[in-house]
Scaffold this motif. Structure first.
Motif, PDB file in Angstrom:
ATOM      1  N   UNK A  85       0.831  -1.207   0.000  1.00  0.00           N
ATOM      2  CA  UNK A  85       0.000   0.000   0.000  1.00  0.00           C
ATOM      3  C   UNK A  85       0.868   1.260   0.000  1.00  0.00           C
ATOM      4  N   UNK A  86       1.902   1.284   0.841  1.00  0.00           N
ATOM      5  CA  UNK A  86       2.790   2.449   0.895  1.00  0.00           C
ATOM      6  C   UNK A  86       3.560   2.596  -0.412  1.00  0.00           C
ATOM      7  N   UNK A  87       3.997   1.482  -1.001  1.00  0.00           N
ATOM      8  CA  UNK A  87       4.697   1.548  -2.285  1.00  0.00           C
ATOM      9  C   UNK A  87       3.775   2.086  -3.377  1.00  0.00           C
ATOM     10  N   UNK A  88       2.516   1.681  -3.362  1.00  0.00           N
ATOM     11  CA  UNK A  88       1.552   2.187  -4.344  1.00  0.00           C
ATOM     12  C   UNK A  88       1.305   3.679  -4.143  1.00  0.00           C
ATOM     13  N   UNK A  89       1.128   4.095  -2.897  1.00  0.00           N
ATOM     14  CA  UNK A  89       0.957   5.518  -2.618  1.00  0.00           C
ATOM     15  C   UNK A  89       2.196   6.315  -3.010  1.00  0.00           C
ATOM     16  N   UNK A  90       3.370   5.732  -2.802  1.00  0.00           N
ATOM     17  CA  UNK A  90       4.603   6.418  -3.188  1.00  0.00           C
ATOM     18  C   UNK A  90       4.678   6.592  -4.697  1.00  0.00           C
ATOM     19  N   UNK A  91       4.247   5.581  -5.438  1.00  0.00           N
ATOM     20  CA  UNK A  91       4.211   5.710  -6.896  1.00  0.00           C
ATOM     21  C   UNK A  91       3.247   6.798  -7.336  1.00  0.00           C
ATOM     22  N   UNK A  92       2.075   6.842  -6.703  1.00  0.00           N
ATOM     23  CA  UNK A  92       1.120   7.901  -7.018  1.00  0.00           C
ATOM     24  C   UNK A  92       1.658   9.271  -6.614  1.00  0.00           C
ATOM     25  N   UNK A  93       2.402   9.320  -5.506  1.00  0.00           N
ATOM     26  CA  UNK A  93       2.982  10.607  -5.091  1.00  0.00           C
ATOM     27  C   UNK A  93       4.023  11.079  -6.097  1.00  0.00           C
ATOM     28  N   UNK A  94       4.734  10.148  -6.723  1.00  0.00           N
ATOM     29  CA  UNK A  94       5.708  10.543  -7.732  1.00  0.00           C
ATOM     30  C   UNK A  94       5.008  11.195  -8.927  1.00  0.00           C
ATOM     31  N   UNK A  95       3.853  10.666  -9.296  1.00  0.00           N
ATOM     32  CA  UNK A  95       3.065  11.290 -10.364  1.00  0.00           C
ATOM     33  C   UNK A  95       2.632  12.686  -9.925  1.00  0.00           C
ATOM     34  N   UNK A  96       2.152  12.808  -8.684  1.00  0.00           N
ATOM     35  CA  UNK A  96       1.740  14.114  -8.162  1.00  0.00           C
ATOM     36  C   UNK A  96       2.912  15.092  -8.153  1.00  0.00           C
ATOM     37  N   UNK A  97       4.085  14.650  -7.682  1.00  0.00           N
ATOM     38  CA  UNK A  97       5.236  15.548  -7.627  1.00  0.00           C
ATOM     39  C   UNK A  97       5.655  16.007  -9.020  1.00  0.00           C
ATOM     40  N   UNK A  98       5.557  15.125  -9.990  1.00  0.00           N
ATOM     41  CA  UNK A  98       5.905  15.500 -11.364  1.00  0.00           C
ATOM     42  C   UNK A  98       4.945  16.564 -11.888  1.00  0.00           C
ATOM     43  N   UNK A  99       3.651  16.344 -11.706  1.00  0.00           N
ATOM     44  CA  UNK A  99       2.656  17.294 -12.210  1.00  0.00           C
ATOM     45  C   UNK A  99       2.725  18.614 -11.447  1.00  0.00           C
ATOM     46  N   UNK A 100       2.815  18.549 -10.107  1.00  0.00           N
ATOM     47  CA  UNK A 100       2.856  19.789  -9.328  1.00  0.00           C
ATOM     48  C   UNK A 100       4.154  20.552  -9.563  1.00  0.00           C
ATOM     49  N   UNK A 101       5.250  19.841  -9.795  1.00  0.00           N
ATOM     50  CA  UNK A 101       6.510  20.521 -10.099  1.00  0.00           C
ATOM     51  C   UNK A 101       6.436  21.273 -11.412  1.00  0.00           C
ATOM     52  N   UNK A 102       5.861  20.654 -12.423  1.00  0.00           N
ATOM     53  CA  UNK A 102       5.684  21.331 -13.712  1.00  0.00           C
ATOM     54  C   UNK A 102       4.724  22.509 -13.551  1.00  0.00           C
ATOM     55  N   UNK A 103       3.656  22.292 -12.796  1.00  0.00           N
ATOM     56  CA  UNK A 103       2.678  23.352 -12.550  1.00  0.00           C
ATOM     57  C   UNK A 103       3.347  24.561 -11.886  1.00  0.00           C
ATOM     58  N   UNK A 104       4.144  24.333 -10.856  1.00  0.00           N
ATOM     59  CA  UNK A 104       4.824  25.431 -10.167  1.00  0.00           C
ATOM     60  C   UNK A 104       5.816  26.128 -11.083  1.00  0.00           C
ATOM     61  N   UNK A 105       6.514  25.368 -11.918  1.00  0.00           N
ATOM     62  CA  UNK A 105       7.469  25.972 -12.842  1.00  0.00           C
ATOM     63  C   UNK A 105       6.751  26.871 -13.840  1.00  0.00           C
ATOM     64  N   UNK A 106       5.623  26.405 -14.380  1.00  0.00           N
ATOM     65  CA  UNK A 106       4.863  27.217 -15.340  1.00  0.00           C
ATOM     66  C   UNK A 106       4.357  28.488 -14.667  1.00  0.00           C
ATOM     67  N   UNK A 107       3.897  28.382 -13.431  1.00  0.00           N
ATOM     68  CA  UNK A 107       3.444  29.577 -12.710  1.00  0.00           C
ATOM     69  C   UNK A 107       4.591  30.567 -12.513  1.00  0.00           C
ATOM     70  N   UNK A 108       5.763  30.090 -12.124  1.00  0.00           N
ATOM     71  CA  UNK A 108       6.918  30.983 -11.951  1.00  0.00           C
ATOM     72  C   UNK A 108       7.308  31.606 -13.278  1.00  0.00           C
ATOM     73  N   UNK A 109       7.248  30.832 -14.347  1.00  0.00           N
ATOM     74  CA  UNK A 109       7.615  31.331 -15.670  1.00  0.00           C
ATOM     75  C   UNK A 109       6.636  32.422 -16.109  1.00  0.00           C
ATOM     76  N   UNK A 110       5.330  32.188 -15.887  1.00  0.00           N
ATOM     77  CA  UNK A 110       4.321  33.189 -16.240  1.00  0.00           C
ATOM     78  C   UNK A 110       4.477  34.447 -15.399  1.00  0.00           C
ATOM     79  N   UNK A 111       4.694  34.302 -14.091  1.00  0.00           N
ATOM     80  CA  UNK A 111       4.886  35.466 -13.220  1.00  0.00           C
ATOM     81  C   UNK A 111       6.100  36.266 -13.652  1.00  0.00           C
ATOM     82  N   UNK A 112       7.135  35.594 -14.034  1.00  0.00           N
ATOM     83  CA  UNK A 112       8.350  36.278 -14.467  1.00  0.00           C
ATOM     84  C   UNK A 112       8.103  37.058 -15.754  1.00  0.00           C
TER      85      UNK A 112
END
Length: 124
Positions: A85-112
């Motif tokens: 269960x923890x390994x599955x959640x960790x895999x899903x968290x990796x997907x979340x971190x990838x999407x949220x990281x790209x999202x934050x980068x795009x926001x910083x790029x737009x703000x800049x």
């Protein structure tokens, strides 16, 4: 998004490092394992089994192979249903971190670019 990104990495970061290390080891360790002689390998293969040409088939060594152990550690199977269960959640968290990281980068790029600063993929 940044708040969730930072808080979730505190918990899942340890598991993601564990999964990454065991995954890499399960790919690297076979390079250093001795290859059994064809006679020994043939004696350990069940009757009627043919290894596909596209795969590397190795018999287990000493009951539970090193690669098998690494796979069970990697998938969390060694720790029972909670580990899986923890390994599955960790895999899903990796997907979340990838999407949220790209999202934050795009926001910083737009703000800049909205502030009139030099738009670019990377900045100081």
């Amino acid at each position: 998004m940044r708040k969730w990104h930072r808080w979730l990495v505190v918990f899942f970061g340890v598991f993601l490092v564990w999964i990454s290390v065991t995954g890499v080891l399960s790919q690297v360790v076979p390079w250093f394992l001795p290859k059994p002689s064809p006679q020994v390998a043939a004696a350990q293969v069940p009757a009627g089994f043919v290894c596909p040409e596209t795969m590397t088939c190795r018999p287990k060594q000493g009951g539970r192979s090193v690669v098998g152990l690494l796979h069970h550690l990697h998938s969390g199977e060694s720790f029972g249903p909670v580990g899986v269960f923890i390994a599955t959640l960790s895999g899903l968290s990796m997907v979340f971190f990838s999407i949220s990281g790209i999202w934050m980068y795009v926001q910083m790029w737009r703000n800049r670019s909205d502030r009139g600063l030099k738009p670019g993929w990377f900045w100081k």
